[in-house]
Motif scaffolding. Sequence first.
Motif, PDB file in Angstrom:
ATOM      1  N   LEU A  33       0.832  -1.210   0.000  1.00  0.00           N
ATOM      2  CA  LEU A  33       0.000   0.000   0.000  1.00  0.00           C
ATOM      3  C   LEU A  33       0.864   1.255   0.000  1.00  0.00           C
ATOM      4  O   LEU A  33       0.576   2.218  -0.704  1.00  0.00           O
ATOM      5  CB  LEU A  33      -0.929   0.014   1.213  1.00  0.00           C
ATOM      6  CG  LEU A  33      -2.139  -0.903   1.161  1.00  0.00           C
ATOM      7  CD1 LEU A  33      -2.813  -0.981   2.525  1.00  0.00           C
ATOM      8  CD2 LEU A  33      -3.122  -0.435   0.095  1.00  0.00           C
ATOM      9  N   LEU A  76     -10.619   1.919  -2.667  1.00  0.00           N
ATOM     10  CA  LEU A  76      -9.929   3.088  -2.121  1.00  0.00           C
ATOM     11  C   LEU A  76     -10.050   4.307  -3.017  1.00  0.00           C
ATOM     12  O   LEU A  76     -10.085   5.437  -2.542  1.00  0.00           O
ATOM     13  CB  LEU A  76      -8.457   2.759  -1.880  1.00  0.00           C
ATOM     14  CG  LEU A  76      -8.180   1.748  -0.777  1.00  0.00           C
ATOM     15  CD1 LEU A  76      -6.717   1.330  -0.817  1.00  0.00           C
ATOM     16  CD2 LEU A  76      -8.537   2.305   0.581  1.00  0.00           C
ATOM     17  N   ASN A  77     -10.119   4.105  -4.314  1.00  0.00           N
ATOM     18  CA  ASN A  77     -10.182   5.224  -5.247  1.00  0.00           C
ATOM     19  C   ASN A  77     -11.588   5.687  -5.578  1.00  0.00           C
ATOM     20  O   ASN A  77     -11.761   6.699  -6.239  1.00  0.00           O
ATOM     21  CB  ASN A  77      -9.450   4.873  -6.545  1.00  0.00           C
ATOM     22  CG  ASN A  77      -7.964   4.913  -6.366  1.00  0.00           C
ATOM     23  OD1 ASN A  77      -7.428   5.769  -5.678  1.00  0.00           O
ATOM     24  ND2 ASN A  77      -7.277   3.966  -6.964  1.00  0.00           N
ATOM     25  N   TRP A 113      -5.825  -6.953  -5.100  1.00  0.00           N
ATOM     26  CA  TRP A 113      -5.304  -5.594  -5.241  1.00  0.00           C
ATOM     27  C   TRP A 113      -6.165  -4.755  -6.176  1.00  0.00           C
ATOM     28  O   TRP A 113      -6.359  -3.561  -5.945  1.00  0.00           O
ATOM     29  CB  TRP A 113      -3.842  -5.623  -5.690  1.00  0.00           C
ATOM     30  CG  TRP A 113      -2.986  -6.124  -4.578  1.00  0.00           C
ATOM     31  CD1 TRP A 113      -2.407  -7.347  -4.465  1.00  0.00           C
ATOM     32  CD2 TRP A 113      -2.681  -5.417  -3.375  1.00  0.00           C
ATOM     33  NE1 TRP A 113      -1.746  -7.445  -3.271  1.00  0.00           N
ATOM     34  CE2 TRP A 113      -1.893  -6.279  -2.584  1.00  0.00           C
ATOM     35  CE3 TRP A 113      -2.990  -4.147  -2.890  1.00  0.00           C
ATOM     36  CZ2 TRP A 113      -1.412  -5.902  -1.332  1.00  0.00           C
ATOM     37  CZ3 TRP A 113      -2.499  -3.775  -1.648  1.00  0.00           C
ATOM     38  CH2 TRP A 113      -1.732  -4.641  -0.884  1.00  0.00           C
ATOM     39  N   ARG A 173      -7.845  -1.457  -4.659  1.00  0.00           N
ATOM     40  CA  ARG A 173      -7.545  -0.183  -5.318  1.00  0.00           C
ATOM     41  C   ARG A 173      -8.831   0.503  -5.776  1.00  0.00           C
ATOM     42  O   ARG A 173      -9.012   1.705  -5.595  1.00  0.00           O
ATOM     43  CB  ARG A 173      -6.610  -0.433  -6.498  1.00  0.00           C
ATOM     44  CG  ARG A 173      -5.861   0.771  -6.992  1.00  0.00           C
ATOM     45  CD  ARG A 173      -4.893   0.423  -8.123  1.00  0.00           C
ATOM     46  NE  ARG A 173      -3.961  -0.642  -7.806  1.00  0.00           N
ATOM     47  CZ  ARG A 173      -3.964  -1.837  -8.398  1.00  0.00           C
ATOM     48  NH1 ARG A 173      -4.837  -2.125  -9.347  1.00  0.00           N
ATOM     49  NH2 ARG A 173      -3.077  -2.761  -8.051  1.00  0.00           N
ATOM     50  N   SER A 174      -9.731  -0.261  -6.330  1.00  0.00           N
ATOM     51  CA  SER A 174     -11.015   0.277  -6.780  1.00  0.00           C
ATOM     52  C   SER A 174     -11.799   0.862  -5.609  1.00  0.00           C
ATOM     53  O   SER A 174     -12.356   1.950  -5.695  1.00  0.00           O
ATOM     54  CB  SER A 174     -11.817  -0.825  -7.465  1.00  0.00           C
ATOM     55  OG  SER A 174     -13.100  -0.367  -7.777  1.00  0.00           O
ATOM     56  N   GLU A 222       1.522   1.472  -4.054  1.00  0.00           N
ATOM     57  CA  GLU A 222       0.254   2.163  -4.292  1.00  0.00           C
ATOM     58  C   GLU A 222       0.275   3.613  -3.788  1.00  0.00           C
ATOM     59  O   GLU A 222      -0.657   4.364  -4.017  1.00  0.00           O
ATOM     60  CB  GLU A 222      -0.901   1.403  -3.621  1.00  0.00           C
ATOM     61  CG  GLU A 222      -0.985  -0.073  -3.974  1.00  0.00           C
ATOM     62  CD  GLU A 222      -1.349  -0.336  -5.425  1.00  0.00           C
ATOM     63  OE1 GLU A 222      -1.991   0.522  -6.054  1.00  0.00           O
ATOM     64  OE2 GLU A 222      -0.982  -1.419  -5.935  1.00  0.00           O
ATOM     65  N   PHE A 282      -0.086   4.947  -0.781  1.00  0.00           N
ATOM     66  CA  PHE A 282      -1.049   5.343   0.243  1.00  0.00           C
ATOM     67  C   PHE A 282      -0.318   5.595   1.554  1.00  0.00           C
ATOM     68  O   PHE A 282       0.699   4.973   1.847  1.00  0.00           O
ATOM     69  CB  PHE A 282      -2.114   4.256   0.455  1.00  0.00           C
ATOM     70  CG  PHE A 282      -3.110   4.170  -0.664  1.00  0.00           C
ATOM     71  CD1 PHE A 282      -4.089   5.134  -0.823  1.00  0.00           C
ATOM     72  CD2 PHE A 282      -3.070   3.121  -1.559  1.00  0.00           C
ATOM     73  CE1 PHE A 282      -5.008   5.057  -1.852  1.00  0.00           C
ATOM     74  CE2 PHE A 282      -3.983   3.024  -2.599  1.00  0.00           C
ATOM     75  CZ  PHE A 282      -4.955   4.002  -2.742  1.00  0.00           C
TER      76      PHE A 282
END
Length: 157
Positions: free
Chosen positions: A26, A141-142, A134, A138-139, A30, A32
């Motif tokens: 993460l 979180l975004n 993942w 990711r989807s 990514e 974050f």
Amino acid sequence: DYQHDIFVSCAREQYDVVLESIVKRLEEQESFKVFITERNVQANECKMGTTLANLDKSRFFMICLSNNFCEDQWCEFETNMAMQKTLYENAGNVIVVLLEDISIENMNKQLWWLVRNEEYLLWDENEDTSELFWIKLRSRLNSINSNGQNIPMSNLS
């Protein structure tokens, strides 16, 4: 304003796996900002006060659910505080990650409700097949900000 994208809660027994397999990616791949109590609370700080302050400064609360998590009083405390924050802010910002098969007998009503009502993600330690985890994370979180609105986090400041 949020200082962290994700507040991660896990049982001590799974801390190393969560830190190395999930938190590390993460943060490093990514990009974050992650808060995890076991790592970020200093020995001279009040664990409860620092945890609560950083929970309030986090956009998402990630539960890394295991049978040990279900039996851990500190994990229960963090979950209770996160749920209160979620209700107060009217936000869908709790992410449940199942690290293993969970015995129903181990779950309290709140965890049972989360598993039944939230779209949980299944952790897969196999690097070849974990990409689906993942993609879904990711989807999630975004796509949802702290107000439950569907806008990319890159548009938030």
